[in-house]
Design a protein around this motif. Structure first.
Motif, PDB file in Angstrom:
ATOM      1  N   SER A 195       9.966  12.831 -20.311  1.00  0.00           N
ATOM      2  CA  SER A 195      10.551  13.381 -19.048  1.00  0.00           C
ATOM      3  C   SER A 195      11.697  12.115 -18.382  1.00  0.00           C
ATOM      4  CB  SER A 195       9.518  13.560 -18.326  1.00  0.00           C
ATOM      5  OG  SER A 195       9.927  13.914 -16.935  1.00  0.00           O
ATOM      6  N   ALA A 196      12.640  12.518 -17.870  1.00  0.00           N
ATOM      7  CA  ALA A 196      13.758  11.689 -17.382  1.00  0.00           C
ATOM      8  C   ALA A 196      14.246  12.165 -16.020  1.00  0.00           C
ATOM      9  CB  ALA A 196      14.805  11.311 -18.504  1.00  0.00           C
ATOM     10  N   THR A 197      14.263  11.222 -15.178  1.00  0.00           N
ATOM     11  CA  THR A 197      14.778  11.398 -13.944  1.00  0.00           C
ATOM     12  C   THR A 197      16.030  10.696 -13.831  1.00  0.00           C
ATOM     13  OG1 THR A 197      12.777  11.975 -12.913  1.00  0.00           O
ATOM     14  CG2 THR A 197      14.631  11.462 -11.207  1.00  0.00           C
ATOM     15  N   VAL A 198      17.322  11.403 -13.771  1.00  0.00           N
ATOM     16  CA  VAL A 198      18.415  10.777 -13.823  1.00  0.00           C
ATOM     17  C   VAL A 198      19.498  10.717 -12.617  1.00  0.00           C
ATOM     18  CG1 VAL A 198      18.654  11.432 -16.321  1.00  0.00           C
ATOM     19  CG2 VAL A 198      19.692  12.889 -14.698  1.00  0.00           C
ATOM     20  N   PRO A 199      20.528  10.148 -12.401  1.00  0.00           N
ATOM     21  CA  PRO A 199      21.205  10.110 -11.219  1.00  0.00           C
ATOM     22  C   PRO A 199      21.910  11.537 -11.080  1.00  0.00           C
ATOM     23  CG  PRO A 199      21.799   8.206 -12.256  1.00  0.00           C
ATOM     24  CD  PRO A 199      20.816   8.796 -13.126  1.00  0.00           C
ATOM     25  N   GLY A 200      22.173  11.961  -9.699  1.00  0.00           N
ATOM     26  CA  GLY A 200      22.343  13.521  -9.418  1.00  0.00           C
ATOM     27  C   GLY A 200      24.081  13.716  -9.972  1.00  0.00           C
ATOM     28  N   SER A 235      17.844  16.780  -7.438  1.00  0.00           N
ATOM     29  CA  SER A 235      17.466  18.302  -7.820  1.00  0.00           C
ATOM     30  C   SER A 235      18.487  19.134  -7.892  1.00  0.00           C
ATOM     31  CB  SER A 235      16.096  18.867  -6.814  1.00  0.00           C
ATOM     32  OG  SER A 235      15.219  18.166  -6.752  1.00  0.00           O
ATOM     33  N   SER A 236      19.725  18.522  -8.289  1.00  0.00           N
ATOM     34  CA  SER A 236      20.870  19.371  -8.541  1.00  0.00           C
ATOM     35  C   SER A 236      20.745  20.123  -9.851  1.00  0.00           C
ATOM     36  CB  SER A 236      22.222  18.644  -8.277  1.00  0.00           C
ATOM     37  OG  SER A 236      22.334  17.426  -9.110  1.00  0.00           O
ATOM     38  N   PHE A 237      20.117  19.632 -10.857  1.00  0.00           N
ATOM     39  CA  PHE A 237      20.087  20.493 -12.119  1.00  0.00           C
ATOM     40  C   PHE A 237      18.602  19.940 -12.871  1.00  0.00           C
ATOM     41  CE2 PHE A 237      22.424  16.408 -13.155  1.00  0.00           C
ATOM     42  CZ  PHE A 237      21.694  16.012 -14.570  1.00  0.00           C
TER      43      PHE A 237
END
Length: 149
Positions: free
Chosen positions: A26-31, A64-66
């Motif tokens: 799982s990765a959280t990346v810049p929007g 949360s844009s994609f």
């Protein structure tokens, strides 16, 4: 006339439980990243030691844009290459509206009722009888989520 290719049986080493064949990360990346940015090897450079060929990476933008699902097509100690299997743009929440809603509802110690969740506009106790403050905070989060705020 077409010739049919003979299909051979899979070797046991080529078949097995998914949990033994690949990992899901799982990765959280810049929007601000684009769909193409997700496939650039430099994005995964600091994590390449943990990634193997055929792993999956679940990606969510920080704002949360994609949402995306990637398949690692090649990984070694120097580079990681990915393919975008699924990509969905999302409607980001209105942060001003969210902040207003979060300020409207609070947790408060309510005497014999223990901890409560209160609507500050109406003074209505929307949740009562909560034993601990931490549980009241969790109730508040659940309440806001249920109201889709």
């Amino acid at each position: 006339m077409t010739t049919q290719k003979k299909v051979e049986s899979l070797k046991p080493s080529m078949f097995g439980l998914a949990q033994h064949k690949y990992q899901t990360h799982s990765a959280t990346v810049p929007g601000g990243l684009s769909r193409e940015d997700l496939t650039k090897p430099e994005l995964w450079a600091l994590n390449r030691a943990r990634i193997r060929t055929h792993d999956e990476i679940r990606v969510v933008a920080e704002d949360s844009s994609f949402y995306a699902k990637l398949l690692v097509t090649y990984a070694d100690s120097r580079e990681v290459y990915t393919a975008v299997v699924e990509y969905q743009e999302l409607d980001a929440p209105d942060m001003e509206e969210l902040t207003q809603a979060q300020q409207r509802y609070i947790t408060k110690l309510c005497g014999p009722l223990k901890w409560c969740v209160i609507d500050t506009e109406t003074d209505e106790k929307v949740r009562t009888g909560i034993d601990k403050r931490s549980l009241a905070e969790r109730e508040l989060e659940d309440f806001l989520r249920a109201k889709a705020l």
